[in-house]
Design a protein around this motif. Structure first.
Motif, mmCIF file in Angstrom:
data_model
loop_
_atom_site.group_PDB
_atom_site.id
_atom_site.type_symbol
_atom_site.label_atom_id
_atom_site.label_comp_id
_atom_site.label_asym_id
_atom_site.label_seq_id
_atom_site.Cartn_x
_atom_site.Cartn_y
_atom_site.Cartn_z
ATOM 1 N N ILE A 87 -5.318 2.033 10.098
ATOM 2 C CA ILE A 87 -5.756 1.532 8.792
ATOM 3 C C ILE A 87 -6.172 2.717 7.926
ATOM 4 N N ALA A 88 -5.760 2.687 6.651
ATOM 5 C CA ALA A 88 -6.084 3.793 5.748
ATOM 6 C C ALA A 88 -7.591 3.857 5.544
ATOM 7 N N VAL A 89 -8.149 5.056 5.676
ATOM 8 C CA VAL A 89 -9.594 5.200 5.536
ATOM 9 C C VAL A 89 -9.921 6.387 4.646
ATOM 10 N N PHE A 90 -10.827 6.151 3.689
ATOM 11 C CA PHE A 90 -11.328 7.220 2.838
ATOM 12 C C PHE A 90 -12.625 7.702 3.437
ATOM 13 N N GLY A 91 -12.577 8.899 4.024
ATOM 14 C CA GLY A 91 -13.738 9.475 4.694
ATOM 15 C C GLY A 91 -13.226 10.415 5.752
ATOM 16 N N VAL B 67 -12.305 14.414 -4.788
ATOM 17 C CA VAL B 67 -11.553 13.482 -3.950
ATOM 18 C C VAL B 67 -10.424 14.281 -3.303
ATOM 19 N N CYS B 68 -10.337 14.237 -1.969
ATOM 20 C CA CYS B 68 -9.420 15.121 -1.237
ATOM 21 C C CYS B 68 -8.545 14.332 -0.269
ATOM 22 N N ASP B 69 -7.303 14.784 -0.084
ATOM 23 C CA ASP B 69 -6.403 14.104 0.867
ATOM 24 C C ASP B 69 -6.023 15.011 2.040
ATOM 25 N N GLY B 70 -6.769 16.092 2.230
ATOM 26 C CA GLY B 70 -6.464 17.027 3.310
ATOM 27 C C GLY B 70 -5.828 18.295 2.785
ATOM 28 N N SER B 71 -5.050 18.175 1.690
ATOM 29 C CA SER B 71 -4.448 19.388 1.127
ATOM 30 C C SER B 71 -4.567 19.457 -0.395
ATOM 31 N N PRO C 41 -8.195 18.776 8.782
ATOM 32 C CA PRO C 41 -8.014 18.540 7.338
ATOM 33 C C PRO C 41 -9.078 17.592 6.804
ATOM 34 N N PHE C 42 -9.582 17.890 5.605
ATOM 35 C CA PHE C 42 -10.668 17.088 5.032
ATOM 36 C C PHE C 42 -10.101 16.010 4.116
ATOM 37 N N VAL C 43 -10.282 14.762 4.518
ATOM 38 C CA VAL C 43 -9.842 13.600 3.733
ATOM 39 C C VAL C 43 -11.093 12.825 3.350
ATOM 40 N N GLY C 44 -11.362 12.736 2.048
ATOM 41 C CA GLY C 44 -12.565 12.023 1.617
ATOM 42 C C GLY C 44 -13.145 12.723 0.411
ATOM 43 N N CYS C 45 -14.443 12.527 0.191
ATOM 44 C CA CYS C 45 -15.106 13.193 -0.931
ATOM 45 C C CYS C 45 -15.795 14.449 -0.446
ATOM 46 N N LEU C 46 -15.361 15.588 -0.945
ATOM 47 C CA LEU C 46 -16.117 16.820 -0.704
ATOM 48 C C LEU C 46 -17.112 16.944 -1.856
ATOM 49 N N TYR C 47 -18.376 16.790 -1.520
ATOM 50 C CA TYR C 47 -19.455 16.865 -2.506
ATOM 51 C C TYR C 47 -19.870 18.326 -2.563
ATOM 52 N N VAL C 48 -19.663 18.933 -3.727
ATOM 53 C CA VAL C 48 -20.038 20.326 -3.895
ATOM 54 C C VAL C 48 -21.325 20.375 -4.705
ATOM 55 N N GLY C 49 -22.415 20.784 -4.067
ATOM 56 C CA GLY C 49 -23.673 21.001 -4.765
ATOM 57 C C GLY C 49 -23.703 22.447 -5.215
ATOM 58 N N LEU C 50 -23.853 22.659 -6.527
ATOM 59 C CA LEU C 50 -23.734 24.006 -7.091
ATOM 60 C C LEU C 50 -24.999 24.417 -7.816
ATOM 61 N N GLY D 171 -9.547 2.194 -6.702
ATOM 62 C CA GLY D 171 -8.889 1.798 -5.457
ATOM 63 C C GLY D 171 -7.639 2.614 -5.178
ATOM 64 N N SER D 172 -6.773 2.747 -6.185
ATOM 65 C CA SER D 172 -5.522 3.469 -5.932
ATOM 66 C C SER D 172 -5.771 4.961 -5.735
ATOM 67 N N LEU D 173 -6.817 5.496 -6.355
ATOM 68 C CA LEU D 173 -7.168 6.915 -6.162
ATOM 69 C C LEU D 173 -7.606 7.152 -4.711
ATOM 70 N N LEU D 174 -8.512 6.308 -4.222
ATOM 71 C CA LEU D 174 -9.028 6.509 -2.857
ATOM 72 C C LEU D 174 -7.945 6.209 -1.820
ATOM 73 N N LEU D 175 -7.079 5.213 -2.108
ATOM 74 C CA LEU D 175 -5.992 4.905 -1.174
ATOM 75 C C LEU D 175 -5.007 6.073 -1.097
ATOM 76 N N ALA D 176 -4.695 6.655 -2.262
ATOM 77 C CA ALA D 176 -3.775 7.796 -2.274
ATOM 78 C C ALA D 176 -4.359 8.961 -1.473
ATOM 79 N N ALA D 177 -5.669 9.167 -1.589
ATOM 80 C CA ALA D 177 -6.303 10.234 -0.810
ATOM 81 C C ALA D 177 -6.207 9.915 0.676
ATOM 82 N N ALA D 178 -6.505 8.667 1.032
ATOM 83 C CA ALA D 178 -6.494 8.267 2.439
ATOM 84 C C ALA D 178 -5.101 8.411 3.039
ATOM 85 N N GLU D 179 -4.057 8.220 2.196
ATOM 86 C CA GLU D 179 -2.679 8.272 2.683
ATOM 87 C C GLU D 179 -2.003 9.616 2.441
#
Ligand SMILES: Nc1ncnc2c1ncn2[C@@H]1O[C@H](COP(=O)(O)OP(=O)(O)OP(=O)(O)O)[C@@H](O)[C@H]1O
Ligand SMILES: [Mg+2]
Length: 427
Positions: free
Chosen positions: A87-91, A188-192, A253-262, A295-303
């Motif tokens: 199942i596609a997962v965002f995280g 928002v990241c999909d691994g690459s 590979p990082f799939v999900g939200c990379l939270y950058v605190g700056l 929804g489509s943004l997070l699904l695209a990242a998950a996939e």
């Protein structure tokens, strides 16, 4: 698209609400969710830390996308369990979530990727800590290596306090102090590939003027009219993309939200920390302004298809979130205090009341909404600009009350946010 959001807090409420407003999303479920999410989504009594149970729920619902909100289940490998179930997962996976799960690991990745951040030493003995404190000087920054629910970091002028904090941890990262306003960027990241959202700013101290102890966040706003227009692009080039490349090289590979605190220092943006999920309350105003479908943004990242999607679009204007916290927060919190006025506040134009720590108490005259945590509610408004959104948020927040309620009166009043940074040196 059927979606399932895992978690209980304000972040999960804001995510579920944005998904429910996406025309491409047919169903929103949450586990376990909260009473605010329950108004528009279906809640399921499943332990968010139990990957097998979360995957089974997702399968039984026929979920097309699972969004795992908080860091604890991610670090525990809940996203891996869902992914293994097909199942596609965002995280991120357990391995990739180490970017938040271990401060020492994140510093090692940043060093390997050439990411601009505070100089640091990872220490396991009191002697190493003392040497690192003297190397960097005051103000001292000492961070527990492990997840510590927001209580792992001490920034102080007091060397003894810095040493004492380190003594209570197995392994710490001692850092150079970074001076400058803090900014949160959610990538928002999909691994690459990555698609950054609009930057936000979070007010972390409990009292006005940036005084008192740190909290999980007392309010936030977005966008940042004072920040350089190319900030997100610059952070993608110097921080996010090199980190994604390094994680992929390491086979995680990082799939999900990379939270950058700056910290925006005189020398340019420097990373304060990575988190492996959206930040709360800082993501709330960002999601309020997101115009393109979530929804489509997070699904695209998950996939792994982010390269095919357009950059997220944000509406003009601004959004401000004001947190209402319970008595005793942040040292403790108060449960069971009856909350009034949420319906009226929610009815104000351009306002959403986001639940973070609430519960329904069953009484003879029906259910009443009560406090169930430190940060109880967040009142979020959208306006023409920061000042307008701020006025709307406070006008709606004035309608809500509960015994012992605490809130700051200066959220987004000083858009530069330098007050918070300055207080670190005073305290
Ligand atoms: N090197 C630094 N220089 C100055 N201030 C710092 C530094 N590192 C951390 N801080 C301050 O301490 C806060 C908490 O640090 P950090 O974000 O690393 O901890 P955290 O517990 O992981 O936070 P969160 O709960 O947001 O994930 C920062 O938001 C910042 O205000
Ligand atoms: Mg963190």
């Amino acid at each position: 698209m059927k979606t399932l959001v895992i978690g209980t807090g304000g972040r999960e409420h804001a995510l579920a609400l944005a998904l429910s407003r996406d025309p491409g999303v047919s169903e929103v479920h949450a586990a376990p969710g909260n009473p605010g999410i329950g108004v528009f989504a279906t809640l399921h009594d499943v332990d968010p830390m139990d990957g097998t149970a979360v995957a089974a729920l997702a399968r039984s619902l026929g979920a097309d996308l699972v969004v795992v909100g908080p860091e604890a289940p991610l670090v525990a490998g809940v996203a891996d369990a869902v992914r293994e179930a097909g199942i596609a997962v965002f995280g991120p996976s357990r391995a990739a979530a180490q970017l938040e799960g271990s401060k020492a690991f994140s510093k090692e990745v940043m060093a390997a990727a050439g990411v601009p951040t505070a100089g640091s030493r990872t220490c396991t003995t009191p002697e190493e800590v003392a040497a690192a404190l003297d190397e960097f000087g005051a103000p001292y920054v000492v961070k527990d290596d492990a997840l510590a629910a927001g209580k792992g970091v001490v920034v102080t002028l007091d060397r003894a306090e810095a040493l004492a904090h380190a003594a209570g941890c197995d392994r710490v990262v001692v850092e150079e102090f970074l001076d400058g306003p803090e900014v949160s960027l959610f990538a928002v990241c999909d691994g690459s590939t990555t698609r950054p959202l609009q930057p936000a700013q979070d007010f972390k101290r409990i009292f006005d003027g940036g005084r008192g102890p740190n909290t999980g966040g007392m309010g936030s706003y977005s966008p940042l009219p004072w920040a350089p227009a190319d900030l997100a692009g610059r952070v993608v080039d110097t921080v996010v993309q090199p980190t994604l490349d390094e994680m992929a090289r390491r086979g995680a590979p990082f799939v999900g939200c990379l939270y950058v605190g700056l910290a925006l220092t005189a020398a340019g943006p420097r990373v304060i920390e990575f988190n492996c999920r959206f930040g709360d309350p800082d993501v709330q105003p960002v999601l309020a302004l997101l115009e393109s479908p979530l929804g489509s943004l997070l699904l695209a990242a998950a996939e792994g298809r982010l390269a095919e999607v357009d950059a997220p679009r944000f509406r003009e204007g601004a959004s401000v979130t004001v947190v209402l916290a319970s008595a005793g927060y942040p040292e403790s919190s108060s449960k069971g205090d009856v909350i009034t006025g949420v319906g009226r506040a929610n009815g104000v134009a351009h306002v959403d009341v986001i639940h973070a720590g609430t519960a329904l108490a069953h009484g003879r005259d029906g259910d009443s909404l009560v406090t169930a945590g430190g940060r109880v509610l967040a009142v979020r408004a959208v306006g023409y600009d920061v000042a307008d959104a701020r006025a709307r948020a406070y006008a709606a927040a004035d309608l809500v009350s509960f015994p012992g309620m605490q809130r700051r009166t200066d959220i987004a009043a000083e858009p530069l946010g330098v007050v918070e940074g300055a207080s670190l040196k005073e305290s």
